[in-house]
Design an enzyme around this catalytic site. Structure first.
Site, PDB file in Angstrom:
ATOM      1  N   GLU A   1     -28.917  50.451  -4.118  1.00 21.28           N
ATOM      2  CA  GLU A   1     -27.541  50.298  -3.472  1.00 21.28           C
ATOM      3  C   GLU A   1     -27.868  49.445  -1.910  1.00 21.28           C
ATOM      4  O   GLU A   1     -27.009  48.698  -1.524  1.00 21.28           O
ATOM      5  CB  GLU A   1     -27.064  51.392  -2.921  1.00 21.28           C
ATOM      6  CG  GLU A   1     -26.473  52.202  -4.170  1.00 21.28           C
ATOM      7  CD  GLU A   1     -27.337  52.954  -4.756  1.00 21.28           C
ATOM      8  OE1 GLU A   1     -28.689  52.990  -4.581  1.00 21.28           O
ATOM      9  OE2 GLU A   1     -26.966  53.842  -5.879  1.00 21.28           O
TER      10      GLU A   1
ATOM     11  N   PHE B   1     -22.603  68.821  -5.386  1.00 17.16           N
ATOM     12  CA  PHE B   1     -23.532  67.877  -5.998  1.00 17.16           C
ATOM     13  C   PHE B   1     -22.980  66.489  -5.384  1.00 17.16           C
ATOM     14  O   PHE B   1     -22.220  65.876  -5.674  1.00 17.16           O
ATOM     15  CB  PHE B   1     -23.600  68.168  -7.302  1.00 17.16           C
ATOM     16  CG  PHE B   1     -24.414  66.877  -8.027  1.00 17.16           C
ATOM     17  CD1 PHE B   1     -25.843  67.013  -7.572  1.00 17.16           C
ATOM     18  CD2 PHE B   1     -24.067  65.949  -8.766  1.00 17.16           C
ATOM     19  CE1 PHE B   1     -26.748  66.237  -8.249  1.00 17.16           C
ATOM     20  CE2 PHE B   1     -24.820  65.002  -9.167  1.00 17.16           C
ATOM     21  CZ  PHE B   1     -26.299  65.122  -8.949  1.00 17.16           C
ATOM     22  N   GLN B   2     -24.238  65.815  -4.720  1.00 19.30           N
ATOM     23  CA  GLN B   2     -24.101  64.287  -4.422  1.00 19.30           C
ATOM     24  C   GLN B   2     -23.076  64.136  -3.211  1.00 19.30           C
ATOM     25  O   GLN B   2     -22.422  63.132  -3.285  1.00 19.30           O
ATOM     26  CB  GLN B   2     -23.753  63.549  -5.510  1.00 19.30           C
ATOM     27  CG  GLN B   2     -24.987  63.554  -6.434  1.00 19.30           C
ATOM     28  CD  GLN B   2     -25.309  62.047  -7.287  1.00 19.30           C
ATOM     29  OE1 GLN B   2     -24.253  61.705  -7.759  1.00 19.30           O
ATOM     30  NE2 GLN B   2     -26.474  61.787  -7.567  1.00 19.30           N
TER      31      GLN B   2
ATOM     32  N   LYS C   1     -13.429  61.366  -5.868  1.00 17.84           N
ATOM     33  CA  LYS C   1     -13.403  61.074  -7.494  1.00 17.84           C
ATOM     34  C   LYS C   1     -11.732  61.518  -7.771  1.00 17.84           C
ATOM     35  O   LYS C   1     -11.286  60.886  -8.853  1.00 17.84           O
ATOM     36  CB  LYS C   1     -14.255  62.077  -8.381  1.00 17.84           C
ATOM     37  CG  LYS C   1     -14.332  61.415  -9.787  1.00 17.84           C
ATOM     38  CD  LYS C   1     -15.468  62.101 -10.327  1.00 17.84           C
ATOM     39  CE  LYS C   1     -15.532  61.505 -11.896  1.00 17.84           C
ATOM     40  NZ  LYS C   1     -16.881  62.064 -12.643  1.00 17.84           N
TER      41      LYS C   1
ATOM     42  N   MET D   1     -46.254  40.127  12.371  1.00 21.70           N
ATOM     43  CA  MET D   1     -45.607  40.303  13.844  1.00 21.70           C
ATOM     44  C   MET D   1     -46.146  41.644  14.319  1.00 21.70           C
ATOM     45  O   MET D   1     -46.204  41.473  15.443  1.00 21.70           O
ATOM     46  CB  MET D   1     -43.962  40.462  13.515  1.00 21.70           C
ATOM     47  CG  MET D   1     -43.230  40.335  14.807  1.00 21.70           C
ATOM     48  SD  MET D   1     -43.754  39.103  15.632  1.00 21.70           S
ATOM     49  CE  MET D   1     -42.495  37.605  15.099  1.00 21.70           C
TER      50      MET D   1
HETATM   51  C1  LIG Z   1     -37.411  48.071   7.693  1.00 18.57           C
HETATM   52  C2  LIG Z   1     -38.379  47.568   8.580  1.00 18.57           C
HETATM   53  N1  LIG Z   1     -39.588  48.540   8.990  1.00 18.57           N
HETATM   54  C3  LIG Z   1     -40.145  48.178  10.013  1.00 18.57           C
HETATM   55  C4  LIG Z   1     -40.022  46.986  10.636  1.00 18.57           C
HETATM   56  C5  LIG Z   1     -40.917  46.568  11.798  1.00 18.57           C
HETATM   57  N2  LIG Z   1     -41.474  45.306  11.470  1.00 18.57           N
HETATM   58  C6  LIG Z   1     -41.243  44.111  11.953  1.00 18.57           C
HETATM   59  S1  LIG Z   1     -42.154  42.768  11.319  1.00 18.57           S
HETATM   60  C7  LIG Z   1     -43.135  43.729  10.594  1.00 18.57           C
HETATM   61  C8  LIG Z   1     -44.032  43.020   9.550  1.00 18.57           C
HETATM   62  C9  LIG Z   1     -43.740  42.311   8.579  1.00 18.57           C
HETATM   63  O1  LIG Z   1     -44.784  41.971   7.801  1.00 18.57           O
HETATM   64  P1  LIG Z   1     -44.541  40.721   6.703  1.00 18.57           P
HETATM   65  O2  LIG Z   1     -43.510  41.114   6.056  1.00 18.57           O
HETATM   66  O3  LIG Z   1     -46.041  40.733   5.986  1.00 18.57           O
HETATM   67  O4  LIG Z   1     -44.143  39.429   7.639  1.00 18.57           O
HETATM   68  P2  LIG Z   1     -45.132  38.525   8.591  1.00 18.57           P
HETATM   69  O5  LIG Z   1     -44.956  39.256  10.073  1.00 18.57           O
HETATM   70  O6  LIG Z   1     -46.577  38.902   8.311  1.00 18.57           O
HETATM   71  O7  LIG Z   1     -44.824  37.207   8.255  1.00 18.57           O
HETATM   72  C10 LIG Z   1     -42.545  45.022  10.632  1.00 18.57           C
HETATM   73  C11 LIG Z   1     -43.272  46.124   9.900  1.00 18.57           C
HETATM   74  C12 LIG Z   1     -38.914  46.193  10.299  1.00 18.57           C
HETATM   75  N3  LIG Z   1     -38.534  45.281  11.195  1.00 18.57           N
HETATM   76  N4  LIG Z   1     -38.101  46.782   9.469  1.00 18.57           N
END
Ligand SMILES: Cc1ncc(C[n+]2csc(CCOP(=O)(O)OP(=O)(O)O)c2C)c(N)n1
Ligand SMILES: [Mg+2]
Lengths: 582, 163
Positions: free
Chosen positions: A59, A121-122, A171, A486
């Site tokens: 979803e 439920f749900q 529902k 990042m």
């Molecule tokens: C759902 C979620 N969890 C954690 C983060 C924190 N976060 C921001 S960038 C990142 C790393 C992303 O890694 P990747 O997809 O390999 O991209 P890269 O920076 O290596 O290009 C994280 C964990 C986020 N933005 N969203």
């Protein structure tokens, strides 16, 4: 039942009303996933067939796909999910849309009204859970309220500052055995909701006066220009004024990036020239932008010399983070048209901005986005530049969240609005692929790519199956650096290189993974192989191609303003600072 | 500064929780909040008291206005207005203290609305400050329970906060 006149004389069940109302609303696509509480609606969909339902695999994917569809088309995205876990799974997608003001109508099933509150439920309190991340939400307890509530939801989602609206439907309200006369209201008046359309003429006059006196003016534009369809008027105003323009991450494409007056994105990973010009400006014209902390840096150092004009449809955005001098509340397109006309009337001769441009061009000379083009490894910047060349700049590009997102924003110059589709406000990893599903369904013949990271892509990887089911020829450009890049960058810069849990171990073989879903997988490791691989991928017009591009794991995104620093306190790429001093 | 804000809301289920949720989500102060239906059954009227800098109160009003259920909003503190709060106080009223408590109630134009051998319930209406003063005036150790409605308010003059 398929007619769309107001009063059809039809007698419909709640489930049929839902489907008919969506048809009457002009909905072409619904992204959804079935479950107990929405089965009556799914049955009506099966029988009706008036619109297309896209079965996602989670979803969250439904909400992101509807969101991507909305961002690319400007229309309202629609999704349909079941109660309980269906609704909670959609919440991340709803919050993502909320933070970027994207119009969505999300229909959630609910347990029957007699058992609401009994931990059935749900059962979850969907209205309660979603309240802080929707523009508005409804619980429909009576089938007679259903049609009008759906009309209200679309009205609220798409007007003023857009946003997601949830309709929670128990529902029993969709019971197929209870039929009532169906009537779909066309026009709806809400006494409590009347978004302002036209800007105040007195305020527009003040703004024009400030603009005419300015010697170091700058436009700072955001996603509101795209949402408010203000791009055309903006281009006219900017070109006739000759002022420089900078954009937020969300505004990219509203003004052509290849235009000389565009000086790049601003903020945390903005260009040196954009952030320096912001720091130096005497008149700031903010349009459809919300002075987010990633843009302003330390508030005390934000545009210290500037008088600020702020155009926004949402009064609560005005003076929220930064006090502004001339607020103008109204629809961006309408305000810009009025402002442009008055500006052109009042201006007797072109404003002399030579000195200002000399200064800006000086900052530009630093070439702050420069990177090592001789590297034997594929640099992520090079990968994006190559993508731009191969696609001739004509692409819908969705993104996940991380370094790859910033590199895409910096190195893919968008010349049109609604082409750059990313989660800016919430920064939701997992957004890119399902968003691309929505975009490709909206534009089946357009090139659509998703730039992602090996961490982000795994968050909604299941949508590869949706792509297969509906033959969506999306191109995935995975910038595989083996790190949550990042996070690794912040740890390198602010935690003395203690890389706590940012190494993405045990990665799947993405080529095999793509193949197992029935797609084409390719791995690219050499810079010279990238352009041919991309060409081959885009030539496969009816296949999804997953390009696993192995990039330099040590690349960082520069320039960078550390969180909480002033906008002039940029970290430049190593070696560049010396050049700046020289 | 302290602000007393009156809001006309659609009388819909959940309208109150939208307001309460807004204050907690955005970290705004809320001193009191009262709400009840009006003469028009489709509208509720809410009075809330908040404190904050001018910027914050401005934001609070904008955010309240932004709620889809908000029909109209007025900051009563912007002009001349009347503020009233109702309070019931239960006090220990044994022989030696009964007379003094009665006198105190009279001075404040309060009413004694429940009497037992050992206690009174005193009802008092007025601006919040007056209620504070009454509580301060009750002799040490005699207070059993205090219940306050939270302030409501109305503007002076013939103009009303109506549709
Ligand atoms: C759902 C979620 N969890 C954690 C983060 C924190 N976060 C921001 S960038 C990142 C790393 C992303 O890694 P990747 O997809 O390999 O991209 P890269 O920076 O290596 O290009 C994280 C964990 C986020 N933005 N969203
Ligand atoms: Mg990565």
């Amino acid at each position: 039942m398929k007619t769309t006149t107001d009063d059809t004389g039809a007698v419909l069940s709640g489930a049929e009303i839902v489907v008919q109302a969506l048809c009457d609303e002009g909905v072409e696509l619904v992204f959804g996933y079935p479950g107990g509480s929405v089965l009556h609606i799914y049955d009506a969909l099966f029988k009706h067939g008036g619109m297309r339902h896209i079965l996602v695999r989670h979803e969250q994917g439904a909400a992101h796909a509807a969101d991507g569809y909305a961002r690319a088309t400007g229309k309202c995205g629609v999704c349909l999910v079941t109660s309980g876990p269906g609704a909670t799974n959609a919440v991340t997608g709803i919050a993502t849309a909320y933070m970027d003001s994207i119009p969505l109508v999300v229909l959630t099933g609910q347990v029957p009204t007699p058992v609401i509150g009994s931990d059935a439920f749900q059962e979850v309190d969907t209205v309660g859970i979603t309240r802080p991340c929707v523009k508005h939400n409804f619980l429909v307890k009576d089938v007679r309220d259903l049609a009008v509530t759906i009309r209200k939801a679309f009205h609220i989602a798409t007007t003023g500052r857009p946003g997601p609206v949830v309709i929670d439907i128990p529902k029993d309200v969709t019971d197929p055995s209870i039929k009532i006369p169906y009537y779909y209201p066309r026009d709806i008046q809400l006494r409590s909701y009347n978004p302002i359309a036209k800007g105040h003429p007195g305020q527009i006059k003040k703004a024009v006066e400030l603009m005419l006196q300015a010697t170091r003016p700058i436009f700072y534009i955001g996603g509101g220009v795209i949402l408010g369809e203000g791009s055309t008027s903006l281009i006219e105003l900017v070109r006739s004024s000759g002022f420089p323009l900078t954009s937020t991450l969300m505004g990219l494409g509203a003004f052509p990036a290849s235009d000389r007056q565009f000086i790049g994105m601003l903020g945390m990973h903005g260009t040196y020239e954009a952030n320096m010009a912001m720091h130096d400006t005497d008149v700031l014209i903010a349009i459809g932008a919300r002075f987010d902390d990633r843009v302003t840096g330390r508030i005390a150092d934000f545009c210290p010399h500037a008088k600020i004009i702020h155009i926004d449809v949402d009064p609560s955005s005005i003076s929220k983070n930064v006090r502004v001098d001339v607020p103008i509340v109204g629809q961006v397109a309408s305000v810009l048209a009025d402002l442009t006309q008055l500006y052109q009337e009042r201006r007797t001769e072109a404003q002399n901005l030579t000195e200002w441009w000399v200064k800006i061009d000086g900052w530009r000379q630093l070439n702050c986005l420069e990177y090592d083009r001789t590297s034997a490894l594929i640099k992520p910047q090079f990968a994006i530049e190559t993508l731009h060349q191969v696609t001739n700049g004509d692409l819908y590009l969705t993104s996940d969240v991380g370094q790859h997102q910033m590199f895409a924003a910096q190195f893919y110059p968008f010349d049109k609005p609604r082409r750059w589709i990313n989660s800016g406000g919430l920064g939701t990893m997992g957004f890119g692929l399902p968003a691309a599903v929505g975009v490709q369904l909206a534009f089946p013949n357009a090139p659509v790519a998703c730039v992602s990271g090996e961490a982000s892509i795994l968050m909604c990887i299941q949508e590869l199956a949706t792509c297969k089911q509906y033959n969506l020829p999306i191109k995935i450009l995975l910038l595989n650096n083996g790190y949550m890049g990042m996070v690794r960058q912040w740890q390198e810069l602010f935690y003395e290189s203690r890389y706590s849990h940012s190494y993405v171990d045990a990665l799947p073989d993405f080529v095999k993974l793509a193949e197992s879903f029935g797609h084409v997988g390719m791995r690219v490791t050499q810079p010279a192989d990238l352009a041919p691989a991309l060409q081959e991928a885009f030539a496969l017009q009816d296949r999804l191609v997953f390009l696993d591009v192995v990039v330099d794991p040590t690349a960082n995104v520069y320039p960078m303003i550390a969180a909480g620093k002033g906008q002039h306190e940029m970290h430049l790429a190593p070696g560049m600072a010396e050049r700046e001093l020289a | 500064m302290r602000h007393i804000i009156a809001v006309l809301l659609e009388n819909e289920a959940g309208a109150l929780s939208r307001v309460a949720g807004l204050f907690s989500a955005r970290g705004y102060n809320i001193e009191s909040l009262t709400v009840a239906p009006t003469d028009d059954p489709t509208l509720s009227r809410m009075t809330l008291v908040t404190t904050g800098s001018e910027e914050i109160v401005e934001q609070i009003k904008k955010q309240l206005n932004k709620l889809i259920d908000t029909v109209k909003l007025l900051d009563l503190s912007d002009g001349p207005h009347i503020e009233r709060e109702m309070m019931m106080v239960k006090v220990r009223a044994e022989r030696p203290d009964r007379e003094e408590l009665k006198r105190l109630a009279d001075i404040f134009r309060a009413k004694i609305i429940d009497v037992t051998d050992t206690s009174y319930v005193i009802e008092l209406t007025g601006a919040s400050k007056k209620l504070d003063a009454f509580i301060d005036a009750v002799p040490e150790g005699l207070l059993i329970e205090v219940v306050r409605s939270g302030p409501t308010g109305i503007t002076r003059g013939e103009k009303g906060l109506t549709l």
